[in-house]
Scaffold this motif. Structure first.
Motif, PDB file in Angstrom:
ATOM      1  N   PHE A 256       0.832  -1.203   0.000  1.00  0.00           N
ATOM      2  CA  PHE A 256       0.000   0.000   0.000  1.00  0.00           C
ATOM      3  C   PHE A 256       0.869   1.256   0.000  1.00  0.00           C
ATOM      4  O   PHE A 256       0.575   2.234  -0.695  1.00  0.00           O
ATOM      5  CB  PHE A 256      -0.923  -0.014   1.220  1.00  0.00           C
ATOM      6  N   ILE A 257       1.948   1.213   0.742  1.00  0.00           N
ATOM      7  CA  ILE A 257       2.843   2.378   0.810  1.00  0.00           C
ATOM      8  C   ILE A 257       3.571   2.550  -0.514  1.00  0.00           C
ATOM      9  O   ILE A 257       3.693   3.667  -1.043  1.00  0.00           O
ATOM     10  CB  ILE A 257       3.838   2.215   1.974  1.00  0.00           C
ATOM     11  N   LEU A 261       3.154   5.762  -3.420  1.00  0.00           N
ATOM     12  CA  LEU A 261       4.261   6.572  -3.933  1.00  0.00           C
ATOM     13  C   LEU A 261       4.438   6.427  -5.441  1.00  0.00           C
ATOM     14  O   LEU A 261       4.832   7.386  -6.119  1.00  0.00           O
ATOM     15  CB  LEU A 261       5.556   6.163  -3.218  1.00  0.00           C
ATOM     16  N   THR A 262       4.112   5.246  -5.995  1.00  0.00           N
ATOM     17  CA  THR A 262       4.516   4.945  -7.378  1.00  0.00           C
ATOM     18  C   THR A 262       3.361   4.643  -8.324  1.00  0.00           C
ATOM     19  O   THR A 262       3.599   4.254  -9.474  1.00  0.00           O
ATOM     20  CB  THR A 262       5.471   3.739  -7.387  1.00  0.00           C
ATOM     21  N   ASN A 263       2.107   4.779  -7.900  1.00  0.00           N
ATOM     22  CA  ASN A 263       0.994   4.434  -8.784  1.00  0.00           C
ATOM     23  C   ASN A 263       0.998   5.313 -10.037  1.00  0.00           C
ATOM     24  O   ASN A 263       1.595   6.395 -10.041  1.00  0.00           O
ATOM     25  CB  ASN A 263      -0.335   4.572  -8.033  1.00  0.00           C
ATOM     26  N   PRO A 264       0.311   4.876 -11.116  1.00  0.00           N
ATOM     27  CA  PRO A 264       0.387   5.598 -12.399  1.00  0.00           C
ATOM     28  C   PRO A 264      -0.495   6.844 -12.495  1.00  0.00           C
ATOM     29  O   PRO A 264      -0.493   7.493 -13.540  1.00  0.00           O
ATOM     30  CB  PRO A 264      -0.076   4.536 -13.399  1.00  0.00           C
ATOM     31  N   ASP A 403      -7.088   1.426  -7.708  1.00  0.00           N
ATOM     32  CA  ASP A 403      -7.522   1.108  -6.345  1.00  0.00           C
ATOM     33  C   ASP A 403      -6.340   1.111  -5.393  1.00  0.00           C
ATOM     34  O   ASP A 403      -5.326   0.448  -5.651  1.00  0.00           O
ATOM     35  CB  ASP A 403      -8.194  -0.264  -6.315  1.00  0.00           C
ATOM     36  N   ALA A 404      -6.455   1.844  -4.278  1.00  0.00           N
ATOM     37  CA  ALA A 404      -5.405   1.849  -3.268  1.00  0.00           C
ATOM     38  C   ALA A 404      -5.742   0.957  -2.081  1.00  0.00           C
ATOM     39  O   ALA A 404      -4.865   0.661  -1.265  1.00  0.00           O
ATOM     40  CB  ALA A 404      -5.155   3.274  -2.770  1.00  0.00           C
ATOM     41  N   VAL A 405      -6.981   0.511  -1.961  1.00  0.00           N
ATOM     42  CA  VAL A 405      -7.403  -0.271  -0.801  1.00  0.00           C
ATOM     43  C   VAL A 405      -6.780  -1.658  -0.823  1.00  0.00           C
ATOM     44  O   VAL A 405      -6.233  -2.140   0.178  1.00  0.00           O
ATOM     45  CB  VAL A 405      -8.936  -0.354  -0.741  1.00  0.00           C
ATOM     46  N   CYS A 406      -6.885  -2.320  -1.951  1.00  0.00           N
ATOM     47  CA  CYS A 406      -6.227  -3.625  -2.168  1.00  0.00           C
ATOM     48  C   CYS A 406      -5.517  -3.505  -3.512  1.00  0.00           C
ATOM     49  O   CYS A 406      -5.984  -4.007  -4.537  1.00  0.00           O
ATOM     50  CB  CYS A 406      -7.238  -4.763  -2.174  1.00  0.00           C
TER      51      CYS A 406
END
Length: 486
Positions: A256-257, A261-264, A403-406
């Motif tokens: 999650f961390i 930081l690196t999601n598109p 999605d950041a939750v899972c």
């Protein structure tokens, strides 16, 4: 010489005997013991209800046929109502016949996560026969509903979720599995024409717990039935699909961390915050989670682990922007998919037509709290998932990448850590574009009976964002194999 009256008497006797024999073949006692039951009909609040009482388990199904709510396709049957799964425990279900070849189509079961969230979310917001456009007060036809391919069953579990009501006794994934199995046994008795179909289990989010455990329990019960130690009908499980699942906390808390930081789409943290957050999680949270996993019989270890991790999360949560963590492209609480279905299910006329009782609870705080008391969310279901894949069960793990939750990073790490005969080759296999009618919608790899798919431009509820792609994926997995682009 036989007289006319004697001939008529013999004919009448023979006719009566044949008629009685025909009727005898159709009364409940002629059915196998696990399917026997009685069926009665009542009118309640102006609506016709069918009541089936299952002889083997004592379960009762009270349902409405063809309410005309949600599924409006001509000639497609639907059933909605309750199964009694215990004393003072009524579990809500909604069944939709396949729009095409329902007499031979497979059967799919959809379960939402939480723990404690209703599968009406999936029905109205993801893959059901109807959906809501923004600001609409009535549902509209969903051309990409999963009942385009399969007969679809939606269930609110455990008790206390959605329209299900009664004594709330379930506080763990392992405790929920036998109840779902009993529910299915009653359904197959009451709706016997579906009992021998290919069966697929699909779920999301906390379904990373539910999916592996429920599938494993079904398979164990099947073995018991074959050995004569369990009374019931075998369930022909041919597919397991889990999107954006919560499988393995030691993998997914740190991911999650990393994703933040690196999601598109947009960073949710800067490096100066993410680095100490990750370090604390790896040094303090993860070791406690591993202690929980290695001592799975001790709820206290798992409750403690979750509490330790929550303290760290709470410490860093003020640094996050105000975003919808289920779709980080949206600010605040988000507005898509539409939540208009909630007001729809509050209408008395709608509840009466579908046979629902009481107030609809989208996500139950009390059920979630019961799962907290056992530390259930801290458990890992990666070993169970590995057992299922090793047994040959066609399995899809997929995730929307907004999605950041899972998040998809953690889900991808989970799938690469599944242990099965082709594990090494699967890990080395390169990702390819996943296409729907030539349009790139994600990246995937598939080897043997295990498939992975990252879905582009999709949040937690993948089907809401990419409905055509999702229906294609569902068709492929329910075919009993891998996935491929078209």
């Amino acid at each position: 010489m036989l007289t006319l009256s004697l001939l008529l008497g013999l004919t009448l006797t023979l006719t009566l005997t044949l008629t009685l024999q025909t009727l005898a073949l159709n009364i409940p006692s002629a059915a196998p013991p696990e399917l026997r039951g009685t069926r009665t009909f009542v009118k309640r609040d102006g609506v016709d209800h069918t009541i089936f009482e299952h002889e083997a388990t004592g379960a009762k199904i009270d349902y409405v046929a063809n309410s005309g709510v949600c599924e409006t396709t001509r000639g497609v049957d639907s059933y909605s109502g309750y199964v009694s799964v215990g004393k003072n425990q009524s579990m809500w279900f909604w069944f939709f016949e396949a729009r095409h070849k329902p007499k031979t189509a497979p059967l799919g079961l959809w379960i939402n996560g939480g723990p404690g969230c209703s599968s009406m979310i999936g029905l109205f917001q993801e893959n059901g026969p109807c959906t809501f456009l923004p600001n609409a007060t009535e549902p509209t036809h969903n051309p990409h509903s999963w009942n385009e391919h399969a007969n679809m069953l939606y269930v609110d579990q455990p008790i206390g979720v959605g329209f299900s009501y009664g004594d709330e006794t379930i506080g763990s994934t392992a405790g929920a599995a036998p109840v779902v199995w009993s529910f299915l046994q009653a359904i197959f008795a009451g709706f016997g024409e579906y009992r021998n179909r290919d069966f697929g289990l699909f779920t999301e989010s906390y379904g990373g717990h539910y999916g592996p455990e429920f599938a494993d329990y079904l398979e164990k019960q099947n073995r018991g039935i074959k050995q004569g130690t369990v009374r019931g009908r075998e369930i022909n499980l041919i597919a397991l699909g889990i999107n954006n699942g919560w499988f393995d906390p030691p993998i997914q808390f740190p991911s999650f961390i990393t994703y933040s930081l690196t999601n598109p789409y947009r960073p949710l943290l800067n490096a100066s915050i993410a680095t100490p957050y990750l370090n604390e999680t790896l040094a303090t949270c993860v070791p406690e989670l591993r202690k929980c996993i290695s001592n799975t019989g001790h709820d206290s270890d798992c409750v403690h682990a979750r509490a330790v991790c929550r303290v760290i999360d709470d410490k860093y949560s003020p640094y996050f922007p105000d975003v919808d963590f289920y779709d980080i492209r949206q600010d605040g609480a988000g507005t898509f998919p539409s939540s208009a279905y909630l007001a729809y299910l509050e209408r008395e006329d709608v509840r009466r037509r579908i046979g629902a009782r009481g107030k609809y609870v989208e996500c139950s705080d009390s059920v979630g709290a019961m799962f907290d008391t056992t530390g259930d969310s801290a458990h890992s279901f990666l070993p169970t998932l590995s057992t299922l894949v090793s047994s040959g069960l066609p399995t899809l793990i997929w995730a929307g990448d907004a999605d950041a939750v899972c998040d998809h990073i953690g889900n991808f790490e989970v799938v690469n850590n599944i242990s099965y005969p082709l594990s090494a080759a699967f890990q080395e296999k390169k990702l390819e574009h996943y296409t729907t009618r030539g349009k790139v919608g994600g990246e995937f790899k598939s080897l043997g009976n295990l498939s992975w798919l990252r879905v582009y431009e999709a949040g937690h509820m993948v089907m809401s964002f990419q409905p055509e792609l999702s229906l294609q994926v569902f068709r492929q997995v329910m075919g009993g194999g891998g996935i491929w682009g078209t």
